[in-house]
Design an enzyme around this catalytic site. Sequence first.
Site, mmCIF file in Angstrom:
data_model
loop_
_atom_site.group_PDB
_atom_site.id
_atom_site.type_symbol
_atom_site.label_atom_id
_atom_site.label_comp_id
_atom_site.label_asym_id
_atom_site.label_seq_id
_atom_site.Cartn_x
_atom_site.Cartn_y
_atom_site.Cartn_z
ATOM 1 N N LYS A 226 7.677 -8.671 19.537
ATOM 2 C CA LYS A 226 7.669 -9.047 20.957
ATOM 3 C C LYS A 226 8.435 -8.060 21.836
ATOM 4 C CE LYS A 226 6.998 -14.007 20.356
ATOM 5 N NZ LYS A 226 7.472 -15.363 20.655
ATOM 6 N N SER B 136 -2.314 -20.146 16.207
ATOM 7 C CA SER B 136 -3.037 -19.568 17.343
ATOM 8 C C SER B 136 -4.517 -19.392 17.034
ATOM 9 C CB SER B 136 -2.420 -18.225 17.742
ATOM 10 O OG SER B 136 -1.115 -18.436 18.209
ATOM 11 N N LEU C 164 12.966 -24.806 18.680
ATOM 12 C CA LEU C 164 11.756 -24.027 18.961
ATOM 13 C C LEU C 164 10.850 -23.941 17.732
ATOM 14 C CD1 LEU C 164 13.150 -23.365 21.616
ATOM 15 C CD2 LEU C 164 12.502 -20.996 21.336
ATOM 16 N N GLY D 48 18.012 -13.896 20.566
ATOM 17 C CA GLY D 48 16.830 -13.041 20.502
ATOM 18 C C GLY D 48 15.896 -13.256 21.689
ATOM 19 N N ASN E 215 4.659 -11.697 24.776
ATOM 20 C CA ASN E 215 3.875 -12.384 23.743
ATOM 21 C C ASN E 215 2.388 -12.433 24.092
ATOM 22 O OD1 ASN E 215 3.998 -14.357 25.763
ATOM 23 N ND2 ASN E 215 3.828 -15.998 24.264
ATOM 24 N N SER F 97 -1.163 -20.061 11.024
ATOM 25 C CA SER F 97 -2.423 -19.756 11.709
ATOM 26 C C SER F 97 -2.648 -20.632 12.929
ATOM 27 C CB SER F 97 -3.584 -19.882 10.729
ATOM 28 O OG SER F 97 -3.517 -21.145 10.137
ATOM 29 N N TYR G 35 8.450 -25.186 14.816
ATOM 30 C CA TYR G 35 7.452 -26.270 14.777
ATOM 31 C C TYR G 35 6.998 -26.561 13.352
ATOM 32 C CZ TYR G 35 5.107 -21.812 15.150
ATOM 33 O OH TYR G 35 4.753 -20.499 14.963
ATOM 34 N N ALA H 12 13.312 -15.293 22.106
ATOM 35 C CA ALA H 12 13.034 -16.686 22.484
ATOM 36 C C ALA H 12 14.209 -17.250 23.280
ATOM 37 C CB ALA H 12 12.766 -17.527 21.243
ATOM 38 N N GLY I 221 21.465 -18.666 19.133
ATOM 39 C CA GLY I 221 20.702 -17.441 18.894
ATOM 40 C C GLY I 221 20.617 -16.617 20.165
HETATM 41 P P1 NAP Z 1 14.537 -13.228 16.939
HETATM 42 O O1 NAP Z 1 14.335 -12.287 18.074
HETATM 43 O O2 NAP Z 1 14.495 -12.755 15.542
HETATM 44 O O3 NAP Z 1 15.956 -13.918 17.253
HETATM 45 C C1 NAP Z 1 16.477 -14.955 16.555
HETATM 46 C C2 NAP Z 1 17.984 -15.040 16.821
HETATM 47 O O4 NAP Z 1 18.458 -15.974 15.878
HETATM 48 C C3 NAP Z 1 18.724 -13.755 16.562
HETATM 49 O O5 NAP Z 1 18.883 -13.033 17.744
HETATM 50 C C4 NAP Z 1 20.051 -14.217 15.966
HETATM 51 O O6 NAP Z 1 21.025 -14.382 16.982
HETATM 52 C C5 NAP Z 1 19.734 -15.585 15.393
HETATM 53 N N1 NAP Z 1 19.648 -15.538 13.930
HETATM 54 C C6 NAP Z 1 18.789 -14.824 13.162
HETATM 55 N N2 NAP Z 1 19.035 -15.028 11.857
HETATM 56 C C7 NAP Z 1 20.095 -15.895 11.811
HETATM 57 C C8 NAP Z 1 20.852 -16.475 10.746
HETATM 58 N N3 NAP Z 1 20.565 -16.214 9.465
HETATM 59 N N4 NAP Z 1 21.871 -17.300 11.077
HETATM 60 C C9 NAP Z 1 22.172 -17.561 12.379
HETATM 61 N N5 NAP Z 1 21.501 -17.027 13.407
HETATM 62 C C10 NAP Z 1 20.487 -16.209 13.119
HETATM 63 O O7 NAP Z 1 13.491 -14.404 16.991
HETATM 64 P P2 NAP Z 1 12.839 -15.065 18.287
HETATM 65 O O8 NAP Z 1 11.572 -14.386 18.608
HETATM 66 O O9 NAP Z 1 13.890 -15.185 19.339
HETATM 67 O O10 NAP Z 1 12.431 -16.512 17.717
HETATM 68 C C11 NAP Z 1 13.420 -17.455 17.323
HETATM 69 C C12 NAP Z 1 12.760 -18.731 16.785
HETATM 70 O O11 NAP Z 1 11.990 -19.354 17.806
HETATM 71 C C13 NAP Z 1 11.784 -18.486 15.624
HETATM 72 O O12 NAP Z 1 11.953 -19.518 14.695
HETATM 73 C C14 NAP Z 1 10.413 -18.585 16.280
HETATM 74 O O13 NAP Z 1 9.422 -19.021 15.378
HETATM 75 C C15 NAP Z 1 10.685 -19.632 17.344
HETATM 76 N N6 NAP Z 1 9.753 -19.530 18.491
HETATM 77 C C16 NAP Z 1 8.961 -20.593 18.767
HETATM 78 C C17 NAP Z 1 8.094 -20.546 19.847
HETATM 79 C C18 NAP Z 1 7.241 -21.740 20.168
HETATM 80 O O14 NAP Z 1 6.271 -21.580 20.931
HETATM 81 N N7 NAP Z 1 7.557 -22.915 19.671
HETATM 82 C C19 NAP Z 1 8.029 -19.405 20.651
HETATM 83 C C20 NAP Z 1 8.881 -18.337 20.346
HETATM 84 C C21 NAP Z 1 9.731 -18.410 19.254
HETATM 85 P P3 NAP Z 1 22.546 -13.879 16.757
HETATM 86 O O15 NAP Z 1 22.431 -12.528 16.110
HETATM 87 O O16 NAP Z 1 23.068 -13.823 18.149
HETATM 88 O O17 NAP Z 1 23.250 -14.873 15.900
#
Ligand code: NAP
Length: 241
Positions: free
Chosen positions: A64, A16, A201, A125, A85, A14, A203, A127, A123
């Site tokens: 997103k 945000s 990324l 995705g 976002n 929560s 937290y 982010a 990764g």
């Molecule tokens: P996403 O679109 O689901 O992408 C995550 C990427 O991680 C996937 O493309 C995949 O890449 C890899 N992945 C997923 N499951 C995995 C596994 N079991 N083992 C290895 N790699 C795996 O998510 P996202 O939106 O990019 O977010 C990623 C992270 O950043 C999340 O934890 C999110 O909470 C965090 N985030 C934080 C903020 C912030 O403000 N601090 C902002 C945005 C996101 P591959 O398929 O290429 O391996």
Amino acid sequence: MKRYGLIGYPLKNSFSANYFNKKFADGNIDALYQNFALNNIEEFNALITEYIDLAGINVTIPYKQQIIPFLNHLDPIAQKINAVNTIKFKNNQLIGYNTDYWGFKKSILPLLKEWHQSALILGSGGAANAVKYVFDNLGIKYTTISRNPENGLTYEELDKSVLRAHQIIINCTPLGMFPNIEECPPIPYQHITNLHLVYDLIYLPDETLFLKNSRLNNAVTKNGLEMLAYQAEKAWQIWNE
Ligand code: NAP
């Protein structure tokens, strides 16, 4: 009263809602921020029809990218990153923005040293795309690490020479996020040194296993909390300009 909200699923965290409702209370702003857990993105249209007073929406996992076809316009940066976002309502039009890139840039800039020229991005995705946008902007080279060899190097290909050649490492995967705190990206942590800047990324928890392993090898480490606060601040600015 203005209404703002967050869409995503399952919306366990929560941050945000707490951040914005405290901001409204502290600033005597007549507004409310609510979480809207959507079972699927098709529920979005019903949501904006039901809450016609919505003034702005944040979007989180897993919507997103899925939200994009529901919008009338995309800010050019959100288009490049291919993830939204933040949604602004303007003259009955929905405009999509990305503020994650802003939060990431503002939070990493003070930590960058002259030897931080190349990054490993774990990764591929949404982010990761925001992080790549920032590094393109800053002139920092990067290599994507993915389970899919078509996206870059695989985890199996990471060795001492790769880690020594990339002194920034950014975790853009969900590995290690609460409640799966015993997980971490499978990289050879023993090759991390005091010259590395290691940024997660995630937290929650404060210090993931990824950050702990890196700190124990003397890296400078940073979690995603400041990025989260900065992206929220930027969303507020967009809603009010
Ligand atoms: P996403 O679109 O689901 O992408 C995550 C990427 O991680 C996937 O493309 C995949 O890449 C890899 N992945 C997923 N499951 C995995 C596994 N079991 N083992 C290895 N790699 C795996 O998510 P996202 O939106 O990019 O977010 C990623 C992270 O950043 C999340 O934890 C999110 O909470 C965090 N985030 C934080 C903020 C912030 O403000 N601090 C902002 C945005 C996101 P591959 O398929 O290429 O391996």
